[in-house]
Enzyme design. Sequence first.
Site, PDB file in Angstrom:
ATOM      1  N   HIS B  34      29.011  32.994  44.732  1.00 26.29           N
ATOM      2  CA  HIS B  34      29.218  32.123  46.258  1.00 26.29           C
ATOM      3  C   HIS B  34      28.262  31.704  46.732  1.00 26.29           C
ATOM      4  CE1 HIS B  34      32.112  35.486  45.697  1.00 26.29           C
ATOM      5  NE2 HIS B  34      32.845  34.815  45.568  1.00 26.29           N
ATOM      6  N   GLN B  58      48.357  36.031  46.272  1.00 29.98           N
ATOM      7  CA  GLN B  58      48.256  35.840  44.972  1.00 29.98           C
ATOM      8  C   GLN B  58      48.036  36.955  44.180  1.00 29.98           C
ATOM      9  OE1 GLN B  58      44.662  33.824  46.409  1.00 29.98           O
ATOM     10  NE2 GLN B  58      43.510  35.202  44.683  1.00 29.98           N
ATOM     11  N   GLN B 150      42.620  27.624  37.703  1.00 22.24           N
ATOM     12  CA  GLN B 150      42.315  27.658  39.585  1.00 22.24           C
ATOM     13  C   GLN B 150      42.072  26.572  39.702  1.00 22.24           C
ATOM     14  OE1 GLN B 150      41.744  31.357  42.074  1.00 22.24           O
ATOM     15  NE2 GLN B 150      39.757  29.575  42.583  1.00 22.24           N
ATOM     16  N   SER B 183      33.440  40.066  41.076  1.00 22.85           N
ATOM     17  CA  SER B 183      33.298  40.843  42.604  1.00 22.85           C
ATOM     18  C   SER B 183      34.015  41.630  41.955  1.00 22.85           C
ATOM     19  CB  SER B 183      34.994  40.158  44.320  1.00 22.85           C
ATOM     20  OG  SER B 183      34.247  38.924  44.151  1.00 22.85           O
TER      21      SER B 183
END
Lengths: 273, 273
Positions: B34, B58, B150, B183
């Site tokens: 990130h 989601q 995505q 993550s």
Amino acid sequence: MKIISSPLELKEQLKEVHKTVGFIPTMGALHEGHISLIKKAKEQNEFVVVSVFLNPTQFLKDEDLDKYPKKDEADKKICELSGVDILFLPSADVMYGEDEVALLAPKVRGYVLEGFSRPSHFNGVLTVVMKLLNIVNPTRAYFGKKDAQQLNLISLMVKQLFMDVEIVPVDTVREKDGLALSSRNAYLTPSHREEALKIPSSLRTASAMVSKGVLDSKEITSKMREVLAPLEIFYVEILDREFNQISHVEIGNTVILVEVKVGTTRLLDNIWL
Amino acid sequence: MKIISSPLELKEQLKEVHKTVGFIPTMGALHEGHISLIKKAKEQNEFVVVSVFLNPTQFLKDEDLDKYPKKDEADKKICELSGVDILFLPSADVMYGEDEVALLAPKVRGYVLEGFSRPSHFNGVLTVVMKLLNIVNPTRAYFGKKDAQQLNLISLMVKQLFMDVEIVPVDTVREKDGLALSSRNAYLTPSHREEALKIPSSLRTASAMVSKGVLDSKEITSKMREVLAPLEIFYVEILDREFNQISHVEIGNTVILVEVKVGTTRLLDNIWL
């Protein structure tokens, strides 16, 4: 008036327009109802864009898209005379590609009334309206109250997806005898047109009952069904302005909606009380 | 750094920001991956907004949203130290209401790979990204290449719906031993983490084969499957940049994608050749 058919060209042109922009998306075959939307947009904005696009994705497989009235030359004339600044006339292949992202109507409010007999219809409506709003990026967009459920769902989409546009509802325009203007009226034979008058008549009946203090939804709709007989009725509903069913009319927060079949044509109408 | 939790307040504040805006939408538990998105956004824009929102739509019904790592205080610190101007921290109830309009992923490209084992996952991703993009209205939005499908679907959405934002893909950040940052790595035990190294190893194998002139997709993926064994494989695919299957690697137009289960954790990775 400029006529533009490319979405990207329109987008570029509008980036140079530093004015308030009013937008009226249509499927063409323009009539006085559309002209009243254009007039309202002219009053409230410095620049007005109209689109004419017969959107294939809002027609179901068994519905006859090709039969929908087309009047391109008359539409251009009407826009020109109404003081429209840009007429957007895209073809289906610049608006849609293969295997696309689309909008999905709400599971409840998108599948009642019109959405019940035409499932996925509102997915197509919302998808094309989203595309058009993103291309034009207007200050305000104008929709007729006649298509009340469409107006409701578009307002929901704008709110729920945090879009930057004001949706302006515009009153239904009627013929002298009360029939709501619709491009579909072109399908009616003279005798069907006569039968279609039962629709505004049923709404006047409802309105008169409410004036006399009758507020019970069932009582009103059953009287309306009597007036509409023997037409095939898709629905007669009394809803609040958020499209929830209500057992009693709430003055200032009610829509009474009717859809019937006249000949082979679906006609809808409503009043806002 | 300002922290804002109301979408409408953020929208209002950003209307006063007459600068280029870079936006990084995240689900929190921020890591070096990130931070590299934030750095890129800082380089290319005058103003940077990060959102941290664990998007419920989601996650599928049987997926454990509550288990997703939450590190709000650390996230705030990381954003502050990275020079973020606004951190957007909305709650689920301001982002979603009842019976909502949503986005629908493309019927083919939205239901292969990740979308095959997680149907409707990408509807949720596209819906929240649309909402966030409309709230922030950024000049550019940043997405990691690690979530390649995505990234592909978001780029499609922006193009097909004529949205006004540049989607910027950012290279995957890896640990020294090659494991892509995620993550979800937090879920791995030391022995699972060791097994997970088979993923970058399989991608290095593919890359080495291509360097030696082996371009046949089947030959490459079967070798990759050997490297990944005995991990449970969801997919090993060789696609062009538009996510169509290709029988041979096309240098400059290829993505090789892997998803496997390590312990109970789904891990994905890819290389762009």
